[in-house]
Design a protein around this motif. Sequence first.
Motif, PDB file in Angstrom:
ATOM      1  N   GLY B  45      88.398 -29.587  38.112  1.00  0.00           N
ATOM      2  CA  GLY B  45      88.001 -28.414  39.130  1.00  0.00           C
ATOM      3  C   GLY B  45      89.279 -27.585  39.335  1.00  0.00           C
ATOM      4  N   SER B 108      85.857 -23.903  45.795  1.00  0.00           N
ATOM      5  CA  SER B 108      85.194 -24.843  46.158  1.00  0.00           C
ATOM      6  C   SER B 108      84.763 -24.771  47.649  1.00  0.00           C
ATOM      7  N   THR B 133      83.662 -32.616  45.624  1.00  0.00           N
ATOM      8  CA  THR B 133      83.609 -33.773  44.401  1.00  0.00           C
ATOM      9  C   THR B 133      84.243 -33.404  43.184  1.00  0.00           C
ATOM     10  N   GLY B 134      84.292 -32.152  42.887  1.00  0.00           N
ATOM     11  CA  GLY B 134      84.365 -31.603  41.703  1.00  0.00           C
ATOM     12  C   GLY B 134      85.995 -31.024  41.468  1.00  0.00           C
ATOM     13  N   ASN B 135      86.664 -31.518  42.608  1.00  0.00           N
ATOM     14  CA  ASN B 135      88.120 -31.048  42.777  1.00  0.00           C
ATOM     15  C   ASN B 135      89.115 -32.215  42.999  1.00  0.00           C
ATOM     16  N   LEU B 136      89.728 -32.393  41.924  1.00  0.00           N
ATOM     17  CA  LEU B 136      91.047 -33.823  42.274  1.00  0.00           C
ATOM     18  C   LEU B 136      92.230 -33.192  42.638  1.00  0.00           C
ATOM     19  N   TYR B 142      93.214 -35.948  50.348  1.00  0.00           N
ATOM     20  CA  TYR B 142      92.320 -35.111  50.711  1.00  0.00           C
ATOM     21  C   TYR B 142      91.909 -34.543  52.220  1.00  0.00           C
TER      22      TYR B 142
END
Lengths: 296, 167
Positions: B45, B108, B133-136, B142
């Motif tokens: 991401g 995002s 959920t698409g970004n690590l 987090y």
Amino acid sequence: MKTMSGTDLLLLAPGSVGEAVQVLIDAEEQVRVIAGGTCLMPQISAGEVRPEGVVLDIWQLEQLRGIRMEEGWLRIGALSTFTEVHESSIVRGRFPILAAAAGSLASLQVRNRATVGGNIMHASPGADLLPPLLVLDASVTLLSNEGPRRVPVYSFYAGHRRPIARPSELLTEVLIPPPSREDCHDYLRKSGSRGSLAVPKVSLAGHAEGVEKKGDEVSLARIRIGIGALSEFPTRLFETERFLENNVLDPVSVEKAVQILSSEITPSDDERSTPEYRRLVAGNMLREFLQSLSSS
Amino acid sequence: MKVVLEVNGKRYERDVSGLERLLDVLRGSLGLTGTKDGCGDGECGSCTVLLNGQAVNSCLVPVSQADGAAIITVEGVGIDFEGDHPLQQALYEAGPQCGFCVPGIIMSGFAFLERQLKSGEPVNEEDIRRALTGNLCRCSGYSSIVDAIASTYVRLLDERRPRRAGA
């Protein structure tokens, strides 16, 4: 038709579905079809696509979009994105298991671009839409210059990553028949290393109709079980289904069903998981599904 | 082929190869290096941009398919504000560590806020985490990111609330 070249790959972007099919027929080399690009772009970047090949871009073909009901059947255009399927009020209302599966893929960024047709044709063993499509008795339409033909999803794969679509055919839509009854029970679960952005190790979809409780026993009229990620391609579990349709459910027959599932599957040994783990988890998922029928 | 890209409200015309990644055109040809190249696979991401209002991984988009599209990158999210978007301020204050995930997180988060502000409904942690959920992020765990998005949402809701005359 727009023709673009630059790198060694020739990119063709036809203006109509007919033109696209013609490219597939005329091409002497293998043609790679690109829709949302979520599968093909990493392969191109990694140099896994033959440099003298042709890439056929179908993303601009509006004819392949749209999610609608027609005489009770659900028609999903091949270019429908996972987000569109997940957010469709039609799919959520009538086929919630499919909406749920669409919403469970990867990430929002991928779901905004990944397509239904791409998921089916890319033929990953763990393809997220396959288990629910299997249990919903879905079929796909393949278009060639001889016209369309319909193939049920349960017979769509000849082997590992081998759809039965011919090189000159384009997958244009997915068709799902009307639900035969109102009182359906669905199950959907996938097991992976993390909650998102993970290819599953095992996934199971279940769809049961006509579930009746009589004391400690449960009978059902019809059941479909689709299993993905654990072997070469997603499949129905026909023997397990047959057993469950012909026997009332109680703790003993549930364990028997799990045993039949275990004998029916051929789980893979790969970088993601072992056959033993897959067999155990698949059996657990089936048990969880069947127990949920008893308690509903 | 020639493509026309509207990026952060500005029009760019470029001669490209159709299968070039949108990510590479943004970073290379347009010099907008805020968007990052993390995995090339759609799995981290860090290359997230908005394409016609939707968050996408720009490493997966062939630039031919972005022809004529409106794109927002991290350089452009603060366009309506003098300087940085409130989410950027909140994330800087949260103290990123390596910072590599931050542009993608901003995109995002921005997409999430824009969607939510339309309804004005309250959000919970689960909603925010789902949007991410698409970004690590390998550094932070987090929590500080989620808090930054939550506090920004409250702030923006408050700023957009109609004021009574004279207040």
